[in-house]
Write an enzyme that holds these catalytic residues in place. Structure first.
Site, short mmCIF file in Angstrom:
data_model
loop_
_atom_site.label_atom_id
_atom_site.label_comp_id
_atom_site.label_asym_id
_atom_site.label_seq_id
_atom_site.Cartn_x
_atom_site.Cartn_y
_atom_site.Cartn_z
N GLU A 263 1.33 -1.05 0.21
CA GLU A 263 -0.23 0.17 0.16
C GLU A 263 0.76 1.23 -0.05
O GLU A 263 1.90 1.79 0.95
CB GLU A 263 -0.60 0.21 1.61
CG GLU A 263 -1.86 1.31 0.89
CD GLU A 263 -2.18 2.03 2.64
OE1 GLU A 263 -1.97 2.72 3.04
OE2 GLU A 263 -2.54 0.84 3.68
N CYS A 300 -3.18 6.97 5.24
CA CYS A 300 -2.95 7.38 3.79
C CYS A 300 -4.60 7.00 3.05
O CYS A 300 -4.47 8.39 2.18
CB CYS A 300 -2.62 5.10 3.88
SG CYS A 300 -3.69 4.21 5.20
#
Length: 503
Positions: A263, A300
């Site tokens: 990620e 994020c």
């Protein structure tokens, strides 16, 4: 007696020194001496993991479920000490750490419940048809099986939920895969105390000690050694685009390439549709400010970009600026992140057509929020503006038409999330945007802010590159276990030889 970290590495249930050391850099308190990782330590941990796989990978699901629950219990037993160490190292407030610890233990228990059900095994059986013409069919049975040792990289922004006992570790252990964790240099003490909790659970449950190892970091060579070791079968990573892409390339360049579940980065665009803006621009503006400045923007899923019609933007801007004005300086996770944030906001401010609406610089490990504006034409012409800046910064992009908003949507790279702020009268435009956004993001939401990721069966935390390196995977929720499994078909194998779950 309070826990005192040693800075050592955990392999086969014992603590080891390294070939050298480095000093940690906590937000508060005294730094600690941390043993350097090495290729030799990685090799020993990987070999121990492979040996443990011979028993753990074939253990009953109930045994693995109890092991995951034991880890959760051991973490909870060390709760106050974990909070104290994690707060000192990260600078995050106690409430945030305690919430993250609850998420960590909650997802361990979620995976325990999930593997008990057995649905994730995707068991299939096509019985033999010996009399079928023109060709007989053999007996065919399929099941998902664990792949072997998994490498996990601790994340800087989640010292618990995405680190030593976080989602990658929990899902790998649930699948039946031993784990080798590379601890993050930003929180070595937190990594160590959580590793102690896992070690205690291993002893309680009689699990092979090689099922979990912690090797502290310190050099890039440690990371490279981990992802290129031939016994490692997959990698879980949460971090920057640059570091993640380098590790991804190493995985692909191996003689036997392995999957890298990284990620990497996302700006999480929000599309503010006309009817919603007419009805509640002020609420949207203040809500956006709260979301992008939460936790110093170190998420994020931080909604870094908002797109709105230029003739509707002013009330939202005023509300966002007023809300941001009350946000003080917030400590960032590392000095390097604070410096990168300063460089990122300077980079945005220097681009053609960009106007700074709000912003206050800092010169230490803290960050203050920024808000910028740019017209769609300048945004489209300048790809730099669509790159993630990790921190509490927002960019408002104004459009002159629905066609321009759709063009912006088409131009985005892969994202973790995309958001539609809409009312009933916006349905026609939303219907045009949704097919575009579902190709861009792993999670598409309406009338909310993407910070905060629910840990549940239906969550997808991933997306097309560069949000992640594998668009079919998620690092949050029970579907995350599928990353560390592979389908095996058994043809005409006697029942007594089959895996217990397939009999």
């Amino acid at each position: 007696m309070a826990f005192t970290p040693t800075g050592k590495h955990l392999i086969l249930g014992t603590w080891h020194d390294g070939a050298g050391s480095f000093m940690s850099s906590p937000a508060q308190g005294e730094p600690m001496t941390v043993q350097l990782g090495s290729a030799d330590l990685i090799a020993r941990a990987a070999e121990a993991a492979e040996e443990a796989f011979l028993s753990y990978g074939y253990s009953p699901r109930e045994d693995r479920a109890r092991f995951l629950e034991a880890i959760a219990e051991e973490i909870e037993a060390r709760g106050p000490e974990i909070t104290a160490i994690a707060c000192a190292e990260s600078g995050l407030p106690a409430a945030r750490i305690e919430g993250e610890r609850g998420r960590t233990t909650g997802q361990l228990r979620l995976f325990a419940a999930h593997i008990r059900k057995g649905d994730y095994l995707d068991r299939r059986h096509d019985p033999a048809l010996p009399g079928r013409k023109p060709l007989a069919r053999p007996d065919l049975r399929m099941i998902e099986r664990p792949i072997g040792p998994v490498a996990v990289f601790g994340a800087s922004n989640f010292p618990l939920a995405f680190s030593v006992a976080g989602g990658d570790t929990a899902s790998a252990l649930a699948a039946g895969c031993p784990v080798v964790v590379k601890g993050h240099e930003a929180h070595p003490g937190t990594s160590e105390i959580v590793a102690c909790a896992i070690a205690a659970a291993i002893e309680r449950c009689g699990v092979a000690p090689g099922v979990f190892s912690l090797v502290q970091g310190g050099t890039r060579e440690v990371s490279a050694a981990l992802v290129t070791h031939p016994l490692i079968r997959a990698v879980g990573f949460t971090g920057s685009l640059g570091a993640g892409r380098a590790l991804f390339d190493l995985c692909a360049a191996r003689p036997e390439p392995i999957p890298f579940f990284g990620e990497l980065g996302s700006v999480n665009p929000m599309f503010l549709l006309p009817e919603a803006m007419s009805a509640r621009a002020v609420a949207i503006g203040s809500g956006w400010a709260g979301s992008l400045s939460m936790g110093a923007g170190q998420f994020c899923t931080n909604p870094g970009i908002a797109i709105a019609r230029s003739d509707q933007a002013e009330p939202m801007i005023e509300a966002a600026v007023a809300a941001l004005a009350s946000v003080g300086a917030q400590t960032m996770l590392t000095e390097g992140m604070a410096e990168a944030y300063r460089r990122g906001t300077d980079r945005i401010a220097a681009q053609p057509g960009v106007t700074r609406l709000f912003g206050r610089p800092t010169n230490d490990r803290s960050a203050k929020p920024y808000l910028f504006h740019v017209a769609a034409e300048d945004f489209i012409a300048n790809p730099v503006l669509s790159e993630e800046v990790f921190g509490p910064v927002g960019l408002l992009v104004t459009v002159s038409s629905e066609a321009q908003m759709i063009a912006l949507a088409n131009g985005f790279a892969g994202q973790l999330t995309a958001t539609l702020h809409m009312d009933a009268g916006d349905s026609a435009l939303a219907r045009r945007l949704l097919p575009i956004l579902e190709r861009k993001a792993g999670r598409v939401m309406a009338n909310g802010f993407p910070t905060g990721v629910e840990v549940c069966d239906s969550m997808v935390h991933g997306g097309p590159y560069p949000a992640s390196t594998n668009f079919g995977a998620t690092s949050v929720g029970t579907l995350a276990i599928r990353r560390f499994l592979r389908a095996v078909c058994y043809q005409n194998i006697a029942i007594e030889l089959l895996p217990e779950d397939l009999r």
